[in-house]
Design a protein around this motif. Sequence first.
Motif, short mmCIF file in Angstrom:
data_model
loop_
_atom_site.label_atom_id
_atom_site.label_comp_id
_atom_site.label_asym_id
_atom_site.label_seq_id
_atom_site.Cartn_x
_atom_site.Cartn_y
_atom_site.Cartn_z
N ASP A 95 5.41 14.19 16.54
CA ASP A 95 5.49 12.86 15.95
C ASP A 95 4.53 12.73 14.77
O ASP A 95 4.88 12.16 13.73
CB ASP A 95 5.17 11.79 17.00
N PHE A 96 3.33 13.24 14.92
CA PHE A 96 2.35 13.18 13.83
C PHE A 96 2.88 13.89 12.59
O PHE A 96 2.69 13.41 11.46
CB PHE A 96 1.04 13.81 14.29
N THR A 103 4.01 10.92 1.77
CA THR A 103 2.61 10.70 1.38
C THR A 103 1.64 11.45 2.27
O THR A 103 0.43 11.25 2.17
CB THR A 103 2.28 9.20 1.44
N GLN A 104 2.14 12.31 3.08
CA GLN A 104 1.33 12.97 4.12
C GLN A 104 0.27 13.89 3.52
O GLN A 104 0.52 14.67 2.61
CB GLN A 104 2.24 13.79 5.02
N LEU A 149 2.48 20.61 8.00
CA LEU A 149 1.16 20.03 7.81
C LEU A 149 0.16 20.93 7.08
O LEU A 149 -0.88 20.45 6.61
CB LEU A 149 0.57 19.64 9.17
N LEU A 150 0.46 22.21 6.97
CA LEU A 150 -0.47 23.15 6.35
C LEU A 150 -0.32 23.13 4.83
O LEU A 150 0.79 23.20 4.30
CB LEU A 150 -0.20 24.56 6.87
N ALA A 151 -1.44 23.03 4.13
CA ALA A 151 -1.43 23.06 2.67
C ALA A 151 -0.85 24.38 2.18
O ALA A 151 -0.85 25.39 2.90
CB ALA A 151 -2.85 22.88 2.14
#
Length: 243
Positions: A95-96, A103-104, A149-151
């Motif tokens: 969910d996160f 915009t994450q 989520l990882l750059a």
Amino acid sequence: MPFTFKQFHIDDHNCGMPVSTDAVILGAWAPLTQAKNILDIGAGSGLLSLMAAQRSEGIITAIELDETAASACERNFQASKWDKRFTIEQCAIQDFALQGLDTQVKFDHIICNPPYFKGGTQSKNQLRAKARHTDSLDFSCLIKAITRLLAADGTASLILPSQSMPKFQQELACSELVMTRVMDIADSAAKKPHRHVFNLAHRQAPSPEQSNRVDSSHFCIKESDGSYTQEMIALITGFYLKY
């Protein structure tokens, strides 16, 4: 049970995964000293987040699904000298990872001691069973979350037992991530490796000399007499009171 380190204290009461040697090795080994924005997936008692705070100047976001563990994690954060650098979210990482995709914020380091058993006999302690089994977070979902989520130039650090590595690598091969570094962990020189810490990164267009290259190493925890090896002592010296 409560565990006191050199620079912080952990109360892991009612957490599914108590303080463990595996987690300490991961937290001390992960290359996160230069990280500015760190994500701890499945934070539990907050051990890895607190180790990350000690080893870096980064801002740390901890994700924990279980309400009881999240509360313990928050208390441990508040009791530390780095409390202003932590944010804890009680939710599933799936969910996160889907929140505010446009915009994450991306994380330059992600650290995770994930659930790794699929099926089989589970602990009667439901919190421990949830923490150790993949019912609520399988490898495919975890890899997808890390990918989101990882750059672009970020690194993820994880630890898994030997029996879980083939399944994880199978899922990884279908993803946009690759393994770049792995350290095989054995209890002693007389025993085979039983755990593996490793780094993941986004798949890049490979040059001929870099294709499929993984930096591999071997690590022993104890000598034949049961004492810690010098390499183990070097790894944990910033954390364990005795060393």
